[in-house]
Design a protein around this motif. Structure first.
Motif, PDB file in Angstrom:
ATOM      1  N   THR A 173      21.502  62.389  -4.140  1.00 54.55           N
ATOM      2  CA  THR A 173      21.295  63.523  -5.049  1.00 54.55           C
ATOM      3  C   THR A 173      22.549  63.690  -5.998  1.00 54.55           C
ATOM      4  O   THR A 173      22.646  64.223  -6.896  1.00 54.55           O
ATOM      5  CB  THR A 173      21.145  64.730  -4.222  1.00 54.55           C
ATOM      6  OG1 THR A 173      22.222  64.835  -3.459  1.00 54.55           O
ATOM      7  CG2 THR A 173      19.832  64.919  -3.424  1.00 54.55           C
ATOM      8  N   THR A 174      23.738  62.982  -5.438  1.00 58.24           N
ATOM      9  CA  THR A 174      25.133  63.068  -6.157  1.00 58.24           C
ATOM     10  C   THR A 174      25.341  61.728  -6.631  1.00 58.24           C
ATOM     11  O   THR A 174      24.831  60.721  -5.978  1.00 58.24           O
ATOM     12  CB  THR A 174      26.098  63.704  -5.508  1.00 58.24           C
ATOM     13  OG1 THR A 174      26.433  62.880  -4.392  1.00 58.24           O
ATOM     14  CG2 THR A 174      25.510  65.233  -5.018  1.00 58.24           C
ATOM     15  N   TRP A 175      26.394  61.431  -7.538  1.00 57.86           N
ATOM     16  CA  TRP A 175      26.773  60.065  -7.635  1.00 57.86           C
ATOM     17  C   TRP A 175      27.819  59.661  -6.764  1.00 57.86           C
ATOM     18  O   TRP A 175      27.652  58.186  -6.476  1.00 57.86           O
ATOM     19  CB  TRP A 175      27.694  60.159  -8.996  1.00 57.86           C
ATOM     20  CG  TRP A 175      26.510  60.505 -10.385  1.00 57.86           C
ATOM     21  CD1 TRP A 175      26.671  61.341 -11.129  1.00 57.86           C
ATOM     22  CD2 TRP A 175      25.523  59.623 -10.793  1.00 57.86           C
ATOM     23  NE1 TRP A 175      25.721  61.237 -12.066  1.00 57.86           N
ATOM     24  CE2 TRP A 175      24.933  59.936 -12.025  1.00 57.86           C
ATOM     25  CE3 TRP A 175      25.048  58.161 -10.351  1.00 57.86           C
ATOM     26  CZ2 TRP A 175      24.101  59.374 -12.611  1.00 57.86           C
ATOM     27  CZ3 TRP A 175      24.105  57.584 -10.982  1.00 57.86           C
ATOM     28  CH2 TRP A 175      23.580  58.129 -12.106  1.00 57.86           C
ATOM     29  N   LYS A 292       4.443  51.275  -5.085  1.00 62.42           N
ATOM     30  CA  LYS A 292       5.756  51.233  -4.352  1.00 62.42           C
ATOM     31  C   LYS A 292       6.621  52.013  -4.957  1.00 62.42           C
ATOM     32  O   LYS A 292       7.982  52.015  -4.652  1.00 62.42           O
ATOM     33  CB  LYS A 292       6.060  49.488  -4.531  1.00 62.42           C
ATOM     34  CG  LYS A 292       5.308  48.687  -3.786  1.00 62.42           C
ATOM     35  CD  LYS A 292       5.647  47.336  -3.701  1.00 62.42           C
ATOM     36  CE  LYS A 292       4.681  46.279  -2.689  1.00 62.42           C
ATOM     37  NZ  LYS A 292       5.003  44.822  -2.926  1.00 62.42           N
ATOM     38  N   TRP A 293       6.721  52.428  -6.340  1.00 64.33           N
ATOM     39  CA  TRP A 293       7.647  53.211  -7.091  1.00 64.33           C
ATOM     40  C   TRP A 293       7.557  54.684  -6.695  1.00 64.33           C
ATOM     41  O   TRP A 293       6.453  55.288  -6.495  1.00 64.33           O
ATOM     42  CB  TRP A 293       7.582  52.662  -8.460  1.00 64.33           C
ATOM     43  CG  TRP A 293       8.128  51.347  -8.786  1.00 64.33           C
ATOM     44  CD1 TRP A 293       7.395  50.236  -8.826  1.00 64.33           C
ATOM     45  CD2 TRP A 293       9.257  51.283  -9.319  1.00 64.33           C
ATOM     46  NE1 TRP A 293       8.390  49.140  -9.170  1.00 64.33           N
ATOM     47  CE2 TRP A 293       9.736  49.642  -9.474  1.00 64.33           C
ATOM     48  CE3 TRP A 293      10.453  51.767  -9.519  1.00 64.33           C
ATOM     49  CZ2 TRP A 293      10.622  49.062  -9.916  1.00 64.33           C
ATOM     50  CZ3 TRP A 293      11.681  51.338  -9.945  1.00 64.33           C
ATOM     51  CH2 TRP A 293      11.811  49.873 -10.186  1.00 64.33           C
ATOM     52  N   ALA A 294       8.634  55.321  -7.022  1.00 65.68           N
ATOM     53  CA  ALA A 294       8.686  56.776  -7.204  1.00 65.68           C
ATOM     54  C   ALA A 294       9.798  57.124  -8.008  1.00 65.68           C
ATOM     55  O   ALA A 294      10.593  56.291  -8.566  1.00 65.68           O
ATOM     56  CB  ALA A 294       9.006  57.345  -5.495  1.00 65.68           C
ATOM     57  N   GLU A 295       9.587  58.413  -8.442  1.00 64.76           N
ATOM     58  CA  GLU A 295      10.529  58.980  -9.520  1.00 64.76           C
ATOM     59  C   GLU A 295      11.462  60.188  -8.581  1.00 64.76           C
ATOM     60  O   GLU A 295      10.825  61.082  -7.833  1.00 64.76           O
ATOM     61  CB  GLU A 295       9.981  59.577 -10.686  1.00 64.76           C
ATOM     62  CG  GLU A 295      10.923  59.785 -11.615  1.00 64.76           C
ATOM     63  CD  GLU A 295      10.006  60.779 -12.854  1.00 64.76           C
ATOM     64  OE1 GLU A 295      10.705  60.657 -13.898  1.00 64.76           O
ATOM     65  OE2 GLU A 295       9.034  60.800 -12.752  1.00 64.76           O
ATOM     66  N   ALA A 296      12.736  60.523  -9.109  1.00 65.41           N
ATOM     67  CA  ALA A 296      13.442  61.449  -8.649  1.00 65.41           C
ATOM     68  C   ALA A 296      14.448  62.071  -9.628  1.00 65.41           C
ATOM     69  O   ALA A 296      14.699  61.487 -10.622  1.00 65.41           O
ATOM     70  CB  ALA A 296      14.345  60.760  -7.563  1.00 65.41           C
ATOM     71  N   PRO A 297      14.981  63.243  -9.223  1.00 62.34           N
ATOM     72  CA  PRO A 297      16.068  63.691 -10.377  1.00 62.34           C
ATOM     73  C   PRO A 297      17.213  62.857 -10.346  1.00 62.34           C
ATOM     74  O   PRO A 297      17.511  62.127  -9.552  1.00 62.34           O
ATOM     75  CB  PRO A 297      16.301  65.131  -9.756  1.00 62.34           C
ATOM     76  CG  PRO A 297      15.250  65.352  -8.669  1.00 62.34           C
ATOM     77  CD  PRO A 297      14.465  64.132  -8.169  1.00 62.34           C
ATOM     78  N   LEU A 298      17.876  62.579 -11.703  1.00 59.03           N
ATOM     79  CA  LEU A 298      19.076  61.855 -11.538  1.00 59.03           C
ATOM     80  C   LEU A 298      20.097  62.467 -10.840  1.00 59.03           C
ATOM     81  O   LEU A 298      20.316  63.863 -10.624  1.00 59.03           O
ATOM     82  CB  LEU A 298      19.659  61.982 -12.994  1.00 59.03           C
ATOM     83  CG  LEU A 298      20.493  60.910 -13.632  1.00 59.03           C
ATOM     84  CD1 LEU A 298      19.975  59.519 -13.540  1.00 59.03           C
ATOM     85  CD2 LEU A 298      21.268  61.307 -14.905  1.00 59.03           C
ATOM     86  N   PRO A 299      20.872  61.505  -9.870  1.00 58.56           N
ATOM     87  CA  PRO A 299      22.174  62.045  -9.214  1.00 58.56           C
ATOM     88  C   PRO A 299      22.894  62.731 -10.191  1.00 58.56           C
ATOM     89  O   PRO A 299      23.101  62.568 -11.392  1.00 58.56           O
ATOM     90  CB  PRO A 299      22.624  60.803  -8.739  1.00 58.56           C
ATOM     91  CG  PRO A 299      21.639  59.824  -8.674  1.00 58.56           C
ATOM     92  CD  PRO A 299      20.702  60.121  -9.791  1.00 58.56           C
ATOM     93  N   THR A 303      26.577  69.670  -9.618  1.00 61.54           N
ATOM     94  CA  THR A 303      25.657  70.984 -10.009  1.00 61.54           C
ATOM     95  C   THR A 303      24.584  70.206 -10.385  1.00 61.54           C
ATOM     96  O   THR A 303      24.751  69.437 -11.591  1.00 61.54           O
ATOM     97  CB  THR A 303      26.288  71.842 -10.740  1.00 61.54           C
ATOM     98  OG1 THR A 303      27.347  72.294 -10.383  1.00 61.54           O
ATOM     99  CG2 THR A 303      25.472  72.887 -11.268  1.00 61.54           C
ATOM    100  N   PRO A 304      23.204  70.484 -10.262  1.00 58.99           N
ATOM    101  CA  PRO A 304      22.009  69.745 -10.863  1.00 58.99           C
ATOM    102  C   PRO A 304      21.987  70.005 -12.204  1.00 58.99           C
ATOM    103  O   PRO A 304      22.153  70.862 -12.742  1.00 58.99           O
ATOM    104  CB  PRO A 304      20.761  70.427 -10.121  1.00 58.99           C
ATOM    105  CG  PRO A 304      21.360  70.887  -8.775  1.00 58.99           C
ATOM    106  CD  PRO A 304      22.689  71.455  -8.999  1.00 58.99           C
TER     107      PRO A 304
END
Length: 441
Positions: A173-175, A292-299, A303-304
């Motif tokens: 979730t973070t860099w 096999k793939w998924a998507e997520a918010p960018l790290p 702060t989001p």
């Protein structure tokens, strides 16, 4: 990133107002010719529409099927920076430009400065007013509307869910978490895989990452343009990716290259940085990896937040003599569910409509089997409000991008990305003065 202050917004308005004045000086947007209106079923008005984007031919065909008073003639042109914008410029100069053309948001100020687009405030302004702020500001310059937004491209992370599980990786979730995950992938795979193929020469990726970090590459002082490509947030982002490249934690192939495709096909790279529209291209490029793939918010940096990558609009060319018919098509293409359905029907595009009321139609038009049934439209939609505010694109985007892309390409093996942004700073300043615009000292 916080929204720009009222004072800076007023200053920016002054700068883009001078941009709009220059566009008018370059030829204006009203030819003075009689507009034939929208024609009749027996004698429809024929308009020319240029695009390179997936599904636009099918969209034009659907319009023609349901509208008898206007006939759209679709022509495929090269992608914007691959020659499409140059083709438009030459066509306007020669007097044979299309009536409607797709324009990426990052190119809007540049094309306006060149006098290639029509001030369409009267025709498209009301529709644009209902778009998200992050999109509305990209097509409204100097208080005038230059295009109607079609989609919005929040930057996101796509990853191989099966391989993340195999290597024991939690979605970062973070860099900081991303770097730790990159180290773990390299170790767990015994050096056979990397978390990401970075594509370090892709200027759109960099712009999104810089925007997320708080960068403002362009702004204004009084009525002059200010260039700050070499700001602190951009330097932080460049340093972060330099570290990952130099420590062999990510691959770094040329964007869209056969080598980049092979890395993902062979499961050597198990994630990609993309945007909402990337879901369709990933699905099309790697069909054997369905499910096999998924998507997520960018790290993020604590702060989001995310940046915007790509996204496009429908613009009327400067000299169209068929304003009413051209506007009718542009408005239909950006506000009607039938337009979205036609454009996405082939499954090659996963564009996220800027108009929220159209997203249910887009979702229903996209087969999510490739993503294991995940609601990727929900993931992308949730990121739109987190797009960092206050981003302004360049009035000389095209030439500056070519410089930045070339210099980033030289840095791919070493990770020494920062000099590329310094070169882009110099190129942008020169381009602005060469274009006849004011540059802040």
């Amino acid at each position: 990133m916080q929204p720009t202050s009222r004072k800076s917004s007023i200053a920016l308005a002054a700068a883009v107002a001078s941009l709009a004045v220059l566009a008018t000086a370059c030829g204006g947007s009203d030819t003075g010719a009689a507009d034939p209106g929208s024609g009749t079923a027996d004698k429809p008005v024929e308009i020319a529409y240029w695009s390179w984007q997936p599904g636009t031919k099918e969209m034009a065909e659907e319009f023609n099927r349901t509208h008898k008073n206007v006939k759209v003639v679709h022509s495929e042109i090269p992608a914007g920076l691959n020659g499409g914008y140059d083709k438009l410029a030459k066509a306007v100069k020669a007097g044979n430009a299309p009536d409607v053309v797709n324009v990426e948001y990052q190119a809007v100020p540049d094309l306006v400065t060149q006098g290639l687009l029509r001030d369409s405030t009267n025709e498209l302004g009301e529709s644009v007013a209902g778009s998200p702020e992050a999109v509305r500001s990209l097509v409204t310059l100097g208080g005038k509307t230059w295009a109607a937004p079609f989609d919005v491209g929040p930057q996101t992370l796509y990853y191989r869910a099966d391989l993340f599980k195999k290597y024991g990786i939690e979605v970062p979730t973070t860099w900081d978490e991303f770097k730790a995950a990159a180290e773990k992938v390299k170790t767990a795979s015994k050096g056979k895989a990397r978390i990401l193929d970075f594509w370090g020469d892709d200027t759109a990726t960099w712009a999104g990452l810089a925007q997320q970090a708080g960068a403002h590459w362009y702004g204004s002082e009084a009525d002059a343009w200010k260039v700050t490509i070499t700001d602190a947030p951009t330097k932080k982002v460049a340093g972060y990716w330099k570290d990952l490249v130099k420590n062999d934690l990510v691959l770094n192939h040329k964007a869209w290259s056969p080598e980049a495709t092979k890395a993902v096909t062979d499961s050597t790279a198990i994630a990609l940085l993309g945007a909402s529209w990337s879901a369709g291209s990933i699905k099309t490029t790697y069909p054997k990896q369905e499910g096999k793939w998924a998507e997520a918010p960018l790290p993020h940096w604590g702060t989001p937040a995310t940046g915007a990558v790509g996204g496009s609009s429908f613009a009327l060319s400067k000299d169209t003599k068929k304003v009413k018919a051209a506007a009718e098509f542009a408005l239909w293409a950006t506000t009607d569910p039938a337009a979205v359905k036609a454009r996405l029907a082939s499954g090659t595009s996963s564009a996220l409509p800027a108009n929220e009321t159209l997203r249910a139609t887009a979702k229903a038009s996209f087969d999510t089997k490739f993503y294991g049934g995940q609601d990727i439209y929900a993931v992308a939609s949730e990121q739109v409000p987190t797009i960092a505010k206050g981003w302004t694109w360049s009035p000389v985007h095209n030439s500056t991008t070519l410089t930045l892309q070339n210099e980033l390409g030289k840095a791919q093996k070493t990770g020494e990305f920062w000099p590329a942004f310094q070169a882009a700073q110099t190129a942008a300043e020169k381009g602005i003065t060469d274009r006849g615009l004011k540059l802040a000292k």
